[in-house]
Scaffold this motif. Sequence first.
Motif, PDB file in Angstrom:
ATOM      1  N   VAL A  97       0.850  -1.198   0.000  1.00  0.00           N
ATOM      2  CA  VAL A  97       0.000   0.000   0.000  1.00  0.00           C
ATOM      3  C   VAL A  97       0.881   1.242   0.000  1.00  0.00           C
ATOM      4  CG1 VAL A  97      -1.860   1.218   1.166  1.00  0.00           C
ATOM      5  CG2 VAL A  97      -1.757  -1.280   1.270  1.00  0.00           C
ATOM      6  N   ARG A  98       1.938   1.213   0.813  1.00  0.00           N
ATOM      7  CA  ARG A  98       2.855   2.354   0.854  1.00  0.00           C
ATOM      8  C   ARG A  98       3.529   2.564  -0.504  1.00  0.00           C
ATOM      9  NH1 ARG A  98       5.882   0.681   4.500  1.00  0.00           N
ATOM     10  NH2 ARG A  98       7.866   0.212   3.526  1.00  0.00           N
ATOM     11  N   TYR A  99       3.970   1.487  -1.143  1.00  0.00           N
ATOM     12  CA  TYR A  99       4.652   1.629  -2.433  1.00  0.00           C
ATOM     13  C   TYR A  99       3.712   2.179  -3.498  1.00  0.00           C
ATOM     14  CZ  TYR A  99       7.962  -1.525  -0.134  1.00  0.00           C
ATOM     15  OH  TYR A  99       8.832  -2.112   0.740  1.00  0.00           O
ATOM     16  N   ILE A 100       2.455   1.738  -3.496  1.00  0.00           N
ATOM     17  CA  ILE A 100       1.487   2.276  -4.452  1.00  0.00           C
ATOM     18  C   ILE A 100       1.255   3.761  -4.191  1.00  0.00           C
ATOM     19  CG2 ILE A 100      -0.945   2.189  -5.138  1.00  0.00           C
ATOM     20  CD1 ILE A 100      -0.779  -0.879  -4.628  1.00  0.00           C
ATOM     21  N   HIS A 101       1.131   4.125  -2.920  1.00  0.00           N
ATOM     22  CA  HIS A 101       0.927   5.523  -2.549  1.00  0.00           C
ATOM     23  C   HIS A 101       2.129   6.371  -2.968  1.00  0.00           C
ATOM     24  CE1 HIS A 101      -0.914   8.228   0.861  1.00  0.00           C
ATOM     25  NE2 HIS A 101      -0.781   8.880  -0.280  1.00  0.00           N
ATOM     26  N   GLU A 102       3.321   5.886  -2.698  1.00  0.00           N
ATOM     27  CA  GLU A 102       4.519   6.648  -3.053  1.00  0.00           C
ATOM     28  C   GLU A 102       4.703   6.732  -4.562  1.00  0.00           C
ATOM     29  OE1 GLU A 102       7.580   4.708  -0.840  1.00  0.00           O
ATOM     30  OE2 GLU A 102       7.088   5.748   1.025  1.00  0.00           O
ATOM     31  N   ALA A 103       4.333   5.672  -5.284  1.00  0.00           N
ATOM     32  CA  ALA A 103       4.405   5.724  -6.749  1.00  0.00           C
ATOM     33  C   ALA A 103       3.466   6.795  -7.286  1.00  0.00           C
ATOM     34  CB  ALA A 103       4.056   4.361  -7.334  1.00  0.00           C
ATOM     35  N   ALA A 104       2.269   6.877  -6.710  1.00  0.00           N
ATOM     36  CA  ALA A 104       1.331   7.924  -7.122  1.00  0.00           C
ATOM     37  C   ALA A 104       1.886   9.304  -6.807  1.00  0.00           C
ATOM     38  CB  ALA A 104      -0.010   7.708  -6.428  1.00  0.00           C
ATOM     39  N   ASN A 105       2.535   9.440  -5.647  1.00  0.00           N
ATOM     40  CA  ASN A 105       3.156  10.722  -5.308  1.00  0.00           C
ATOM     41  C   ASN A 105       4.239  11.100  -6.318  1.00  0.00           C
ATOM     42  OD1 ASN A 105       1.777  11.692  -3.081  1.00  0.00           O
ATOM     43  ND2 ASN A 105       3.219  10.897  -1.572  1.00  0.00           N
ATOM     44  N   ARG A 106       5.046  10.129  -6.723  1.00  0.00           N
ATOM     45  CA  ARG A 106       6.117  10.430  -7.689  1.00  0.00           C
ATOM     46  C   ARG A 106       5.538  10.880  -9.026  1.00  0.00           C
ATOM     47  NH1 ARG A 106       8.681   6.282  -4.933  1.00  0.00           N
ATOM     48  NH2 ARG A 106       7.741   4.687  -6.252  1.00  0.00           N
ATOM     49  N   ILE A 107       4.472  10.243  -9.458  1.00  0.00           N
ATOM     50  CA  ILE A 107       3.835  10.665 -10.704  1.00  0.00           C
ATOM     51  C   ILE A 107       3.273  12.076 -10.547  1.00  0.00           C
ATOM     52  CG2 ILE A 107       1.884  10.219 -12.247  1.00  0.00           C
ATOM     53  CD1 ILE A 107       2.407   7.189 -11.694  1.00  0.00           C
ATOM     54  N   ALA A 108       2.673  12.354  -9.399  1.00  0.00           N
ATOM     55  CA  ALA A 108       2.110  13.692  -9.152  1.00  0.00           C
ATOM     56  C   ALA A 108       3.181  14.766  -9.095  1.00  0.00           C
ATOM     57  CB  ALA A 108       1.303  13.681  -7.852  1.00  0.00           C
ATOM     58  N   ARG A 109       4.398  14.400  -8.689  1.00  0.00           N
ATOM     59  CA  ARG A 109       5.511  15.367  -8.665  1.00  0.00           C
ATOM     60  C   ARG A 109       6.225  15.468 -10.006  1.00  0.00           C
ATOM     61  NH1 ARG A 109       6.515  12.963  -3.367  1.00  0.00           N
ATOM     62  NH2 ARG A 109       8.032  11.570  -4.351  1.00  0.00           N
ATOM     63  N   GLY A 110       5.834  14.651 -10.963  1.00  0.00           N
ATOM     64  CA  GLY A 110       6.480  14.662 -12.266  1.00  0.00           C
ATOM     65  C   GLY A 110       7.786  13.896 -12.304  1.00  0.00           C
ATOM     66  N   GLU A 111       8.047  13.045 -11.295  1.00  0.00           N
ATOM     67  CA  GLU A 111       9.301  12.294 -11.220  1.00  0.00           C
ATOM     68  C   GLU A 111       9.228  10.968 -11.957  1.00  0.00           C
ATOM     69  OE1 GLU A 111      10.181  13.998  -6.708  1.00  0.00           O
ATOM     70  OE2 GLU A 111       9.866  11.850  -7.052  1.00  0.00           O
ATOM     71  N   SER A 112       8.023  10.522 -12.300  1.00  0.00           N
ATOM     72  CA  SER A 112       7.847   9.240 -12.974  1.00  0.00           C
ATOM     73  C   SER A 112       6.694   9.336 -13.954  1.00  0.00           C
ATOM     74  CB  SER A 112       7.570   8.134 -11.938  1.00  0.00           C
ATOM     75  OG  SER A 112       7.205   6.920 -12.567  1.00  0.00           O
ATOM     76  N   GLN A 113       6.822   8.586 -15.029  1.00  0.00           N
ATOM     77  CA  GLN A 113       5.733   8.478 -15.996  1.00  0.00           C
ATOM     78  C   GLN A 113       5.031   7.131 -15.911  1.00  0.00           C
ATOM     79  OE1 GLN A 113       4.181  10.402 -18.647  1.00  0.00           O
ATOM     80  NE2 GLN A 113       4.879  11.918 -17.148  1.00  0.00           N
ATOM     81  N   VAL A 114       5.813   6.078 -15.676  1.00  0.00           N
ATOM     82  CA  VAL A 114       5.245   4.728 -15.563  1.00  0.00           C
ATOM     83  C   VAL A 114       5.906   4.038 -14.374  1.00  0.00           C
ATOM     84  CG1 VAL A 114       4.790   2.526 -16.694  1.00  0.00           C
ATOM     85  CG2 VAL A 114       4.904   4.627 -18.064  1.00  0.00           C
ATOM     86  N   SER A 115       5.114   3.643 -13.390  1.00  0.00           N
ATOM     87  CA  SER A 115       5.629   3.005 -12.181  1.00  0.00           C
ATOM     88  C   SER A 115       4.930   1.668 -11.961  1.00  0.00           C
ATOM     89  CB  SER A 115       5.383   3.894 -10.949  1.00  0.00           C
ATOM     90  OG  SER A 115       6.124   5.090 -11.012  1.00  0.00           O
ATOM     91  N   ALA A 116       5.567   0.819 -11.173  1.00  0.00           N
ATOM     92  CA  ALA A 116       4.952  -0.465 -10.844  1.00  0.00           C
ATOM     93  C   ALA A 116       5.370  -0.899  -9.450  1.00  0.00           C
ATOM     94  CB  ALA A 116       5.327  -1.535 -11.869  1.00  0.00           C
ATOM     95  N   VAL A 117       4.537  -1.734  -8.869  1.00  0.00           N
ATOM     96  CA  VAL A 117       4.812  -2.399  -7.602  1.00  0.00           C
ATOM     97  C   VAL A 117       4.625  -3.887  -7.855  1.00  0.00           C
ATOM     98  CG1 VAL A 117       4.078  -2.719  -5.202  1.00  0.00           C
ATOM     99  CG2 VAL A 117       4.023  -0.428  -6.245  1.00  0.00           C
ATOM    100  N   VAL A 118       5.554  -4.703  -7.372  1.00  0.00           N
ATOM    101  CA  VAL A 118       5.482  -6.138  -7.662  1.00  0.00           C
ATOM    102  C   VAL A 118       6.010  -6.946  -6.493  1.00  0.00           C
ATOM    103  CG1 VAL A 118       7.782  -6.307  -8.738  1.00  0.00           C
ATOM    104  CG2 VAL A 118       5.970  -7.903  -9.426  1.00  0.00           C
ATOM    105  N   GLY A 119       5.476  -8.148  -6.337  1.00  0.00           N
ATOM    106  CA  GLY A 119       5.980  -9.073  -5.327  1.00  0.00           C
ATOM    107  C   GLY A 119       5.637 -10.500  -5.703  1.00  0.00           C
ATOM    108  N   GLY A 120       6.355 -11.442  -5.117  1.00  0.00           N
ATOM    109  CA  GLY A 120       6.081 -12.850  -5.392  1.00  0.00           C
ATOM    110  C   GLY A 120       6.692 -13.747  -4.342  1.00  0.00           C
ATOM    111  N   GLU A 121       6.056 -14.869  -4.091  1.00  0.00           N
ATOM    112  CA  GLU A 121       6.550 -15.862  -3.132  1.00  0.00           C
ATOM    113  C   GLU A 121       6.269 -17.270  -3.653  1.00  0.00           C
ATOM    114  OE1 GLU A 121       8.374 -15.198  -0.677  1.00  0.00           O
ATOM    115  OE2 GLU A 121       7.883 -13.183   0.056  1.00  0.00           O
ATOM    116  N   SER A 122       7.172 -18.186  -3.335  1.00  0.00           N
ATOM    117  CA  SER A 122       7.016 -19.596  -3.713  1.00  0.00           C
ATOM    118  C   SER A 122       7.242 -20.478  -2.491  1.00  0.00           C
ATOM    119  CB  SER A 122       7.999 -19.958  -4.831  1.00  0.00           C
ATOM    120  OG  SER A 122       7.788 -19.177  -5.978  1.00  0.00           O
ATOM    121  N   THR A 123       6.629 -20.104  -1.385  1.00  0.00           N
ATOM    122  CA  THR A 123       6.827 -20.816  -0.127  1.00  0.00           C
ATOM    123  C   THR A 123       6.386 -22.270  -0.223  1.00  0.00           C
ATOM    124  OG1 THR A 123       6.309 -18.714   0.935  1.00  0.00           O
ATOM    125  CG2 THR A 123       6.455 -20.638   2.355  1.00  0.00           C
TER     126      THR A 123
END
Length: 504
Positions: A97-123
């Motif tokens: 949730v924090r990474y999505i929020h911060e990615a949106a902030n970066r886009i709003a500041r003009g620091e990013s055009q395309v951002s992503a958040v990703v994760g994976g587990e194979s427990t």
Amino acid sequence: MTPDRIPVLVGAGEIVHRPAEPGLAREPADLMAEALRRADADAGAKAGSNLLASLDSLDIVNSVSWPYHDVPAALVAHLGQRPARLVYGPVGGESPVRYIHEAANRIARGESQVSAVVGGESTHAVAAAQKAGITLPWTTPDPNWSRTRGRDFLHPLAVRLGVADPVTVYPFYENAIEAHWGQTPAEGQAESAALWSAFSEVAARNPAAWLGRATSAAEIATPSGRNRPIAFPYNKLMVANPMVNQGAAILLTSLARAREVGIAEDRLVYLWAGAAAVEPRDYLNRDHYHGAHAQNAVLDACAGFAAAEEAAFETCELYSCFPCVPKMAARRLGLAAGAVPTTTGGLTFFGAPLNNYMTHAAAAMIRALRARPGTAALLYGQGEFVTKHHAVVLASRPPREHRLPQDYSVQAEADGRRGPVPEFVEAATGEATIETHTVLHDRDGQPHHGVVILRTADGRRTLARVPATDAATIALLKRPDRTPIGTTGPLRTAADGVLEWQAA
């Protein structure tokens, strides 16, 4: 705000992998790469407009199931590209949730055009391979790899008594909130089981879920061979299930870029605003256990954002590692009795890919909002031991007032609500009163020992054991018709130097 600074969530990708045999399983970095590709496809950009190829910022959710030396490098190897900004995050169930929020902030500041958040587990695959004696043909493991656990930063006495893992700590909150709300343990257990049964029905409809079967409240509440007691009041079907192979990714861009590449307006999800705060990291340094000031401050702030937009949360995802979390949050939000605050299915039945559940939750929320034009939703995550809290308001329409980029901390508000914290002592004598408690069980379902958080006669806090041989006190701690919280009894120091408590 101009369209080139308005952030939108445009793609959600998920993968659940069930190989015929462990040796065919895909490693976490491979699951992440596939989830990113699926998120790109889900965005629905016009032919020749590959957003993933333009990715300039990527946050990777902390991955635990495989001992990588360098998770970003492993992901790059599977994905075939390296964004300019590539960050691997710390442990925390709230972190997506924090990474999505911060990615949106970066886009709003003009620091990013395309951002992503990703994760994976194979427990699940790792455990199956170990059981079968198979060496997995994955990225070379790091022999020096380690991860931070509660036992690394909690009080040594908590570690010694076995209450330094989520499954043994959250019961302190569960039992405390039930007593605070005036419920008997049986009433609290019935509420938890009904809620979890409703979550299981959502998971059964989610193709990305791991268990994906509806389970009755009676089955969840009743101890059995497949539902053994773990830490009172929790049975196995009430706790997070990390034994999964799952990956998820969320793709964000600006409104202008989304329109440029031909993404349909009805596929866009807007992030209006959000909030975050934390509790003291050591749970023995908190003022009480029948609520969390950080949780309340975060939820209050998000409710305020929705109210300012004259919107209600028609959909919610409330973190669900253990029942006490969504039960506390639902009451704070004033949700109707019987509300089912998940679009995903919960960490028991959907699965708990360690730190990455909320990335899957965001994917499910995007689908839910696309199906409900003009509505708003709450995405709320939590990390550690009721410690880290982060929530965002998402909607399938733009806000009337753009609040991003945003300083989302409400820490000062949370801290201002905190009461005095009792001094913690390891040694005490005389009478002490139960503040909250649990009983830990062996794998055969028998009580191993109880643990009580106590207040001494002079108001200090201590931690004590109840040995399994004290059947009467164990029975008191597990009594279904009356909470033992508030019960006073004598302390003594056992031969190993640990305090023990007994009902008077």
